[in-house]
Write a protein that holds these residues in place. Structure first.
Motif, PDB file in Angstrom:
ATOM      1  N   GLU A  25       0.572  -1.286   0.223  1.00  0.00           N
ATOM      2  CA  GLU A  25      -0.339  -0.075  -0.060  1.00  0.00           C
ATOM      3  C   GLU A  25       0.730   0.663  -0.051  1.00  0.00           C
ATOM      4  O   GLU A  25       2.052   1.280   0.858  1.00  0.00           O
ATOM      5  N   GLY A  27       1.355   5.825  -0.825  1.00  0.00           N
ATOM      6  CA  GLY A  27       0.875   7.252  -0.756  1.00  0.00           C
ATOM      7  C   GLY A  27       1.596   7.773  -0.369  1.00  0.00           C
ATOM      8  O   GLY A  27       3.292   7.465  -0.663  1.00  0.00           O
ATOM      9  N   ASP A  28       1.832   9.337  -1.209  1.00  0.00           N
ATOM     10  CA  ASP A  28       2.806  10.203  -0.734  1.00  0.00           C
ATOM     11  C   ASP A  28       3.397  10.955   0.698  1.00  0.00           C
ATOM     12  O   ASP A  28       3.147  11.321   1.528  1.00  0.00           O
ATOM     13  N   ASP A  29       4.605  10.343   1.053  1.00  0.00           N
ATOM     14  CA  ASP A  29       4.822  10.465   1.950  1.00  0.00           C
ATOM     15  C   ASP A  29       5.585  11.516   2.929  1.00  0.00           C
ATOM     16  O   ASP A  29       6.112  11.881   2.803  1.00  0.00           O
ATOM     17  N   GLU A  33       1.340  10.589   4.286  1.00  0.00           N
ATOM     18  CA  GLU A  33       0.843   9.865   3.164  1.00  0.00           C
ATOM     19  C   GLU A  33       1.104   8.265   3.424  1.00  0.00           C
ATOM     20  O   GLU A  33       0.027   7.206   2.782  1.00  0.00           O
ATOM     21  N   ASP A  34       1.754   7.800   3.712  1.00  0.00           N
ATOM     22  CA  ASP A  34       2.106   6.128   3.291  1.00  0.00           C
ATOM     23  C   ASP A  34       2.201   5.314   4.162  1.00  0.00           C
ATOM     24  O   ASP A  34       2.572   5.676   5.234  1.00  0.00           O
ATOM     25  N   ARG A 232       8.340  10.618  -2.930  1.00  0.00           N
ATOM     26  CA  ARG A 232       6.441   9.740  -2.511  1.00  0.00           C
ATOM     27  C   ARG A 232       6.271   8.698  -1.992  1.00  0.00           C
ATOM     28  O   ARG A 232       6.660   8.085  -1.366  1.00  0.00           O
ATOM     29  N   GLN A 233       5.621   8.055  -3.366  1.00  0.00           N
ATOM     30  CA  GLN A 233       5.573   6.837  -2.905  1.00  0.00           C
ATOM     31  C   GLN A 233       6.290   5.111  -2.629  1.00  0.00           C
ATOM     32  O   GLN A 233       6.702   4.068  -3.485  1.00  0.00           O
TER      33      GLN A 233
END
Ligand SMILES: Cc1ncc(COP(=O)(O)O)c(C=O)c1O
Length: 344
Positions: A25, A27-29, A33-34, A232-233
């Protein structure tokens, strides 16, 4: 196929690790949000008993962020003369943080509180300010040496009493814990700043972490961004690190046993000698000074055993999860054969 003993960083992700990576899973770290990165950082902090941890691309960056947060330009950093932070990190303590190095030299990479005391400078307008002490455990260049717990704790107590921050370069702290049966938190609880790596003995393709107090990690996150280390992801790679942390810590004792098996055979070869390894790194001394380390390394490569020379008289071999006991035995026998040819 070659038996690759150059480093424990050469491992390739297993099918199960690749599966964890493929299904991570993300998200933008940079927005925090990761979910995979968050899980990895929380799990790392939990194991180390610290308030927080930060995922970074490399052990090098974790070490240098630690120093950057703990010191100011002109401060001193006391470290072993062959520490990774000075030998192999591109001059970063001076270039990135403006720190003044002060070295302790010992044969095994460990040192005592008295060695630190010897290097402390008086507080006046002439000297750099005593600020940081770096402990490398296990010590890479000295042969994967584990610090005796008492000695480690004495140095840390001395540093606390003298207002010195301690950074633990625990790139291979997992090996320390496997070799001694101690929990990682026992070592991390003594210091302000800890580096751990997922891409060495644990076998992840990428990644390390820096751990410490919440405030320390907030500062480290700021400097990671300053240096362009935000990602990012990044759950895609954190998933490999998380898999490694959850599945590959306990098996490190196998690497240590394999290093001992290899050492036993090398010690039977003419012209070579190695100290019994604490963990997975074997440093081989070339006793026969008519032969250069690189010549032995070249002959071993020709026979399918990959190792590295460290200067003219030393060779390094490292065991890891992609070499079996059988391959280590084979590698030891090849070393014996090559040395018999070279010495005669
Ligand atoms: C003791 C030690 N610290 C730090 C590092 C740096 O790790 P990386 O290669 O991930 O930058 C290494 C790498 O071998 C190491 O041995």
């Amino acid at each position: 196929m070659a038996i690759d003993l150059r480093s424990d960083t050469v491992t390739k992700p297993s099918p199960a690790m690749r599966q964890a990576i493929a299904t991570a899973e993300v998200g933008d770290d940079v927005f925090l949000e990761d979910p995979t990165v968050i899980r990895l950082e929380e799990h790392t902090a939990e194991l180390l008993g610290t308030e927080a941890a930060l995922f970074v691309p490399s052990g090098h960056m974790a070490n240098q962020l630690g120093l950057r947060v703990l010191g100011r330009a002109g401060d001193s950093v006391i470290a072993h003369a062959s520490s990774h932070i000075f030998e192999y990190e591109s001059g970063a303590p001076s270039a990135v943080s403006g720190l003044a190095p002060r070295f302790i030299d010992t044969p095994d990479g460990t040192f005592a509180a008295a060695d630190v005391a010897d290097l402390l400078q008086p507080r006046n307008i002439h000297h750099s300010r005593n600020r940081i002490v770096v402990i490398e455990n296990t010590h890479n260049r000295c042969g994967g040496v584990v610090w005796p717990q008492d000695q480690y704790e004495n140095v840390c107590v001395f540093c606390r009493d003298h207002e010195l921050s301690v950074h633990l370069d625990g790139a291979r702290l997992w090996n320390v814990c496997a070799a001694t049966g101690t929990p990682p938190s026992r070592w991390a609880s003594q210091v302000e700043s800890v580096t751990v790596c997922f891409s060495k003995g644990l076998g992840a393709p990428v990644g390390s972490a820096l751990a410490g107090s919440r405030a320390f990690i907030d500062d480290a996150r700021f400097f990671r961004k300053m240096l362009g280390g935000q990602m990012r992801q990044v759950g895609i790679i954190a998933a490999g690190a998380l898999y490694a942390l959850e599945h590959n810590r306990e098996r490190l004792v196998e690497d240590h046993a394999n290093a001992q098996l290899f050492t036993k055979l090398v010690n039977e070869a003419p012209g070579l000698s190695c100290i019994w390894p604490d963990t997975n790194i074997v440093v081989i001394d070339v006793l026969d000074h008519t032969i250069l380390a690189q010549q032995i390394v070249d002959d071993l490569i020709a026979e399918g055993v990959l190792v590295l020379s460290m200067g003219e008289r030393k060779i390094r071999a490292v065991t890891h999860l992609d070499v079996s006991a059988d391959q280590c035995r084979q590698a030891g026998e090849i070393v014996q054969r090559v040395m018999q040819q070279l010495v005669n």
